[in-house]
Design a protein around this motif. Structure first.
Motif, PDB file in Angstrom:
ATOM      1  N   GLU A  43      71.818 -89.697  -7.891  1.00 31.80           N
ATOM      2  CA  GLU A  43      71.123 -89.989  -9.273  1.00 31.80           C
ATOM      3  C   GLU A  43      69.209 -89.493  -9.305  1.00 31.80           C
ATOM      4  O   GLU A  43      68.115 -89.187  -9.344  1.00 31.80           O
TER       5      GLU A  43
ATOM      6  N   LEU B  18      68.299 -86.161  -7.597  1.00 40.73           N
ATOM      7  CA  LEU B  18      67.812 -85.468  -8.421  1.00 40.73           C
ATOM      8  C   LEU B  18      66.610 -85.169  -8.627  1.00 40.73           C
ATOM      9  O   LEU B  18      66.273 -84.093 -10.233  1.00 40.73           O
TER      10      LEU B  18
ATOM     11  N   GLN C 229      74.033 -80.620  -9.085  1.00 42.92           N
ATOM     12  CA  GLN C 229      73.970 -81.777  -8.598  1.00 42.92           C
ATOM     13  C   GLN C 229      75.634 -81.862  -8.088  1.00 42.92           C
ATOM     14  O   GLN C 229      75.743 -82.645  -7.223  1.00 42.92           O
TER      15      GLN C 229
END
Length: 332
Positions: free
Chosen positions: A130, A133, A143
């Motif tokens: 997370e 990204l 992802q």
């Protein structure tokens, strides 16, 4: 009846002063318009404090003593200290010197380098999918690849501090701007990052080329020989081996493929009339020391769609279906 003492006093001021009340028991009032007009000489400079004559000052002092009214004292004090409205000083702004195009570009370049360093540092310090990204290209597309890489395949996510960027080279590839960045490494090879410079001034790191992402492990791919197309990042170079169903060297072009993480080499074939085949040969010739002889040239990075084709004899040759990208980068 004798005249009030106050009337003789104001008579000395002349005809401009009018008595509003001559009763000595009440404070005398002077018409406001007279005080405003007669006690200041309009001929003087507007910014200069007005000076009263000694005669007027003496009379005003006696008036305060005789009357003793707080209101009158305040009025006279106000006349003594208040200055007429001064004309505001005009502030002339200093004209800012225009920056030259070279200076503007230099400032923008410095700001861009600082932002680039900030993005690279954030990317290296991210400790979760997370968090990472936020710094990568095509986050929605990559992802699931990142989750597969770090979770399913259990690759470790190395967290590091950005000490320096040893090499920074700007590149333009298919109209898109990139920075090729090399970072210090304790290993044999320096860590290399490709960072895209977007039109809005932001930067995004290409995660796929950083980890050399492929949906299949190369050794597994060669062992299982899938007949369904798979996109893989490989090194490709010219080859002159033609066997089985791909013996026709006028119809097919032979290439030698290898993978960064394996020692296994394999021959792959592509139809010569395909644009992708012509583009690959053109790139190899443009990067070759001797464009007329490509036999000893190093492989170039390509993203290719591959599958194994089985011959009637049961032999499987590797076929290049499509040139996805003339580098390991994917372009929109």
């Amino acid at each position: 009846m004798s005249e009030p003492e106050g009337q003789d006093l104001f008579a000395m001021l002349g005809d401009d002063v009018k008595l509003i009340n001559t009763d000595s028991k009440k404070p005398l009032e002077v018409e406001e318009s007279i005080l405003a007009g007669s006690l200041f000489d309009d001929s003087e400079h507007p910014n200069q404090q007005k000076q009263w004559s000694p005669k007027v000052l003496c009379l005003l002092s006696l008036l305060i003593l005789l009357i003793g009214g707080a209101g009158m004292s305040s009025l006279v004090y106000g006349l003594w200290v208040v200055k007429p409205d001064e004309e505001p000083q005009k502030i002339i702004p200093i004209e800012a010197r225009s920056m030259s195009k070279e200076e503007i570009e230099l400032v923008r370049s410095k700001e861009a380098i600082l932002e680039l360093r900030k993005v690279v540092a954030g990317y290296l310090q991210a400790s979760s999918v997370e968090a990472k990204l936020a710094f990568v290209r095509h986050p929605e597309r990559v992802q699931p690849f990142m989750e597969d890489w770090y979770q399913s395949r259990a690759h470790s996510m190395k967290v590091a501090e950005l000490e320096s960027m040893t090499t920074m080279v700007p590149k333009t590839i298919f109209g898109k701007s990139f920075w090729k960045i090399e970072l210090p490494s304790d290993g044999l090879f320096k860590k290399q990052l490709w960072v895209e410079s977007l039109e809005d001034g932001s930067f995004k790191v290409d995660w796929e080329t950083d980890v050399f992402y492929n949906p299949w492990n190369w050794d597994r791919f060669l062992a299982e020989k899938p007949t369904v197309p798979v996109s893989l990042r490989v090194y490709a170079s010219w080859n002159d081996l033609y066997v089985y169903q791909h013996r026709d060297d006028e119809k097919y072009q032979s290439f030698r493929l290898e993978n960064k993480d394996s020692d296994q080499l394999v021959t792959a074939y592509m139809e010569r009339d395909k644009k992708g085949c012509r583009d690959m040969l053109a790139l190899m010739q443009s990067n070759a020391k001797n464009p007329a002889d490509l036999r000893d040239e190093m492989g170039l990075p390509f993203l290719l769609t591959l599958h194994f084709d089985e011959s009637p004899e049961g032999k499987k040759n590797l076929v290049i279906d499509k040139l996805e990208s003339p580098s390991w980068l994917i372009f929109d």
